[in-house]
Design a protein around this motif. Structure first.
Motif, short mmCIF file in Angstrom:
data_model
loop_
_atom_site.label_atom_id
_atom_site.label_comp_id
_atom_site.label_asym_id
_atom_site.label_seq_id
_atom_site.Cartn_x
_atom_site.Cartn_y
_atom_site.Cartn_z
N VAL A 148 0.84 -1.20 0.00
CA VAL A 148 0.00 0.00 0.00
C VAL A 148 0.88 1.25 0.00
CG1 VAL A 148 -1.64 1.35 1.33
CG2 VAL A 148 -1.97 -1.11 1.10
N THR A 149 1.91 1.21 0.84
CA THR A 149 2.84 2.34 0.90
C THR A 149 3.52 2.55 -0.44
OG1 THR A 149 3.26 1.85 3.24
CG2 THR A 149 4.82 3.29 2.13
N MET A 150 3.89 1.45 -1.09
CA MET A 150 4.55 1.53 -2.40
C MET A 150 3.68 2.24 -3.43
SD MET A 150 6.15 -2.30 -2.70
CE MET A 150 5.86 -2.26 -4.46
N THR A 151 2.40 1.92 -3.42
CA THR A 151 1.52 2.45 -4.46
C THR A 151 0.96 3.83 -4.14
OG1 THR A 151 -0.34 1.26 -3.48
CG2 THR A 151 0.83 0.17 -5.27
N ALA A 152 1.08 4.26 -2.88
CA ALA A 152 0.54 5.57 -2.49
C ALA A 152 1.15 6.69 -3.31
CB ALA A 152 0.79 5.81 -1.00
N LEU A 153 2.44 6.61 -3.52
CA LEU A 153 3.14 7.66 -4.25
C LEU A 153 2.74 7.66 -5.72
CD1 LEU A 153 5.27 9.83 -3.55
CD2 LEU A 153 7.01 8.27 -4.38
N THR A 154 2.56 6.48 -6.30
CA THR A 154 2.27 6.39 -7.73
C THR A 154 0.85 6.80 -8.07
OG1 THR A 154 1.61 4.06 -7.57
CG2 THR A 154 3.92 4.51 -8.02
N SER A 155 -0.03 6.89 -7.07
CA SER A 155 -1.43 7.22 -7.35
C SER A 155 -1.61 8.62 -7.91
CB SER A 155 -2.28 7.05 -6.08
OG SER A 155 -1.83 7.93 -5.07
N LEU A 156 -0.68 9.53 -7.60
CA LEU A 156 -0.78 10.89 -8.12
C LEU A 156 0.05 11.10 -9.38
CD1 LEU A 156 -0.72 13.02 -4.83
CD2 LEU A 156 -2.60 12.81 -6.44
N PHE A 157 0.94 10.17 -9.71
CA PHE A 157 1.76 10.31 -10.91
C PHE A 157 0.94 10.46 -12.19
CE2 PHE A 157 5.91 8.24 -9.16
CZ PHE A 157 6.15 9.41 -8.45
N PRO A 158 -0.13 9.67 -12.37
CA PRO A 158 -0.92 9.82 -13.61
C PRO A 158 -1.44 11.24 -13.82
CG PRO A 158 -1.53 7.79 -12.50
CD PRO A 158 -0.64 8.54 -11.56
N TYR A 159 -1.72 11.94 -12.71
CA TYR A 159 -2.26 13.29 -12.84
C TYR A 159 -1.18 14.28 -13.24
CZ TYR A 159 -6.31 11.10 -10.85
OH TYR A 159 -7.36 10.26 -10.66
N VAL A 160 0.07 14.01 -12.85
CA VAL A 160 1.17 14.84 -13.33
C VAL A 160 1.24 14.75 -14.85
CG1 VAL A 160 3.69 15.10 -13.37
CG2 VAL A 160 2.52 14.67 -11.20
N ILE A 161 1.17 13.53 -15.36
CA ILE A 161 1.22 13.32 -16.81
C ILE A 161 -0.02 13.91 -17.48
CG2 ILE A 161 1.52 11.61 -18.64
CD1 ILE A 161 2.70 9.72 -16.57
N LEU A 162 -1.17 13.81 -16.82
CA LEU A 162 -2.41 14.37 -17.37
C LEU A 162 -2.29 15.88 -17.54
CD1 LEU A 162 -5.43 14.29 -18.15
CD2 LEU A 162 -5.95 14.47 -15.70
N PHE A 163 -1.79 16.59 -16.52
CA PHE A 163 -1.68 18.04 -16.60
C PHE A 163 -0.64 18.46 -17.63
CE2 PHE A 163 -3.14 17.76 -11.98
CZ PHE A 163 -4.47 17.93 -12.33
N MET A 164 0.45 17.70 -17.73
CA MET A 164 1.44 17.97 -18.76
C MET A 164 0.82 17.80 -20.16
SD MET A 164 4.76 16.03 -17.12
CE MET A 164 5.71 16.19 -18.63
N SER A 165 -0.03 16.80 -20.29
CA SER A 165 -0.69 16.55 -21.58
C SER A 165 -1.66 17.67 -21.92
CB SER A 165 -1.44 15.22 -21.53
OG SER A 165 -0.56 14.15 -21.28
N TYR A 166 -2.40 18.14 -20.92
CA TYR A 166 -3.33 19.24 -21.19
C TYR A 166 -2.58 20.48 -21.68
CZ TYR A 166 -6.59 23.06 -20.61
OH TYR A 166 -7.37 24.16 -20.86
N ILE A 167 -1.46 20.78 -21.02
CA ILE A 167 -0.66 21.94 -21.41
C ILE A 167 -0.21 21.82 -22.87
CG2 ILE A 167 1.54 23.14 -21.02
CD1 ILE A 167 1.20 22.29 -18.02
N LYS A 168 0.28 20.65 -23.24
CA LYS A 168 0.77 20.44 -24.60
C LYS A 168 -0.37 20.50 -25.62
CE LYS A 168 4.12 17.47 -26.97
NZ LYS A 168 3.50 17.28 -28.28
N ILE A 169 -1.49 19.85 -25.30
CA ILE A 169 -2.63 19.85 -26.21
C ILE A 169 -3.21 21.25 -26.34
CG2 ILE A 169 -5.02 19.04 -26.48
CD1 ILE A 169 -4.11 16.35 -25.31
N LYS A 170 -3.36 21.95 -25.22
CA LYS A 170 -3.92 23.30 -25.25
C LYS A 170 -3.07 24.23 -26.10
CE LYS A 170 -6.93 26.41 -23.82
NZ LYS A 170 -8.35 26.33 -24.20
#
Length: 480
Positions: free
Chosen positions: A367-389
């Motif tokens: 659980v501890t291992m995956t806690a950090l990775t749960s927010l990583f997808p949103y980092v990539i999502l916001f980077m994608s929005y910036i590029k697409i926008k």
């Protein structure tokens, strides 16, 4: 399923979004002293509603309006950065949830015992295991039917989460403010409402950031809607407004009935309702009815969380990443064999934790291992929005968060920075000794890297190349 067979109405979409975005458990969890914020959670909900939640929801609405496919977040990232990173965001999202199911199913079991008037049974590990296994398999089979069937769970789930919260709010204000049956359990001043700046509170703030994620979840079902470009943005904003009000006012009601030192993450809502019932001379049976509602809300959220990440990872995976049997969709557009594999993994994890005490330690590490990775997808999502926008051409008639590209890009960077800070805060040392902190940080950071590297290894093993496209050449869907 034929693309012309639209099955999800606007109202059902609102219910789906509330079910995905709102979790009544966060009211008790955020206001508990053990979480680190106490009364400071109340202004924190308000602040992050404006600086994180609203912009995130509008960005997802804009992306879903422009590219209303079943791929959701993975598809948007694929458009921005290519197939490799579309796969990675789906992989991180799915792996983070595998170990989350166990804690959420425990929350279900506790509410179920309150519902039948036997809260002492929550300590029976075999009973909790049995209920958890029944629910994970029942909802796994339900999710295979697509949202044509699953929408009934999410619609009931959204009501089962919002109505108990409304009851909590009404009863608390009636007992404490109107009838003055007892003084408020908390005193609200600038000092008490100011979050303490320490490691525990910063970790807690990262938790609130995570609680405000999920606006992208229902985007995967755009193809099952009648008018996704019009209905999705409106539905998500209505849901966002409802969710924010419930979190803020619900937190006030909770702390009026119970001091923050006596609020427990899993039972706080029901404990507060017990107090309210005593003050208002309402039969305790009412708490059992509320527990039923919360149980329904858990079922609704689980249907979305079981089907959406699996559909995003396996149903939209590039050919060759996973065995063909896992990626094959059924007539409802759901990769049912992947759903079954996921149910098996969760069942093994639940059984191991319940039956073998030593495995509980391993589970906590995972659980501890995956806690950090749960927010990583949103980092990539916001980077994608910036590029697409920045690069896409605006199509008249499609929803946009803002027509000013510079302003939209600025908001994208703001969300990105907040998300990165939340990740850093979640990794802060919070243990009591140096040795414990070293172990904790090794598990957290090392485990997070293990999940990321395993995803990269799966992609490399497939032999596929990262295929990118010119964002300007990606056709945006026009309004019908």
């Amino acid at each position: 399923m034929k693309k012309t067979d639209k099955r999800i109405t606007f109202g059902e979409l609102v219910f789906m979004n509330i079910s995905a975005l709102y979790g009544i458990r966060w009211i008790a969890k955020s206001t508990s002293d053990s979480f680190g914020l106490g009364l400071g959670a109340i202004p924190t909900w308000v602040i992050f509603m404006f600086i994180f939640f609203v912009s995130q929801a509008l960005m997802c609405a804009e992306l879903a309006s422009a590219y209303p496919s079943d791929g959701g977040m993975g598809e948007w990232v694929k458009i921005a950065y290519g197939t490799k990173y579309g796969f990675m965001v789906s992989w991180l999202h799915w792996t983070a949830l595998i170990f989350w199911y166990a804690s959420f199913l425990t929350f279900f079991a506790i509410n179920f015992t309150y519902m039948i008037g036997r809260p002492e049974l929550a300590d029976n590990k075999i009973l909790v295991l049995g209920m958890s296994l029944i629910i994970i398999w029942l909802l796994s089979f339900a999710s295979m039917k697509g949202m044509e069937f699953g929408k009934y769970f999410t619609s009931a789930g959204s009501l089962g989460s919002t109505i108990p919260t409304i009851c909590l709010i009404v009863m608390a204000f009636l007992a404490i403010v109107v009838l003055k049956k007892a003084p408020s359990a908390s005193v609200y001043t600038v000092q008490t409402l100011t979050p303490k700046l320490n490691a525990n509170s910063l970790v807690a703030i990262s938790g609130i950031t995570f609680a405000y994620t999920g606006a992208e979840l229902t985007a995967n079902f755009c193809s099952e809607m009648k008018n996704p470009q019009k209905d999705y943005p409106r539905a998500i904003m209505i849901a966002a407004a409802v969710v924010c009000i419930l979190y803020v006012v619900g937190s006030v009601a909770m702390t009026m009935l119970l001091p923050t030192s006596k609020i427990f993450a899993y039972t706080g809502t029901l404990d507060a309702l017990v107090v309210a019932c005593d003050l208002l001379n309402v039969p305790q049976f009412f708490v059992q009815v509320i527990a039923l509602g919360i149980t329904l809300s858990i079922l609704g959220a689980l249907v979305l969380y079981i089907s959406q990440p699996t559909k995003m990872l396996f149903g939209q995976a590039e050919q060759g990443v996973f065995p063909e049997k896992l990626t094959e969709n059924n007539e409802h557009g759901i990769p049912e064999k992947a759903i079954l594999m996921q149910a098996v993994l969760v069942s093994v994890l639940l059984a191991g934790v319940a039956l073998f005490p030593a495995v509980e330690t391993i589970y906590n590490v995972l659980v501890t291992m995956t806690a950090l990775t749960s927010l990583f997808p949103y980092v990539i999502l916001f980077m994608s929005y910036i590029k697409i926008k920045r690069e896409k051409e605006d199509v008249k008639g499609l929803y946009q968060m803002t027509r000013n590209k510079k302003w939209g890009i600025f908001l994208g960077y703001m969300e990105l920075v907040i998300c990165v800070i939340a990740i850093v805060c979640s990794a802060l040392p919070v243990m009591t000794t140096t040795k414990e902190n070293i172990i904790y940080e090794t598990e957290l950071i090392g485990g997070g890297l293990l999940v990321i590297l395993s995803g990269l290894w799966i992609w490399k093993r497939s032999g596929l190349k990262n295929i990118t496209v010119d964002i300007r050449s990606v056709e945006q869907k026009k309004l019908h």
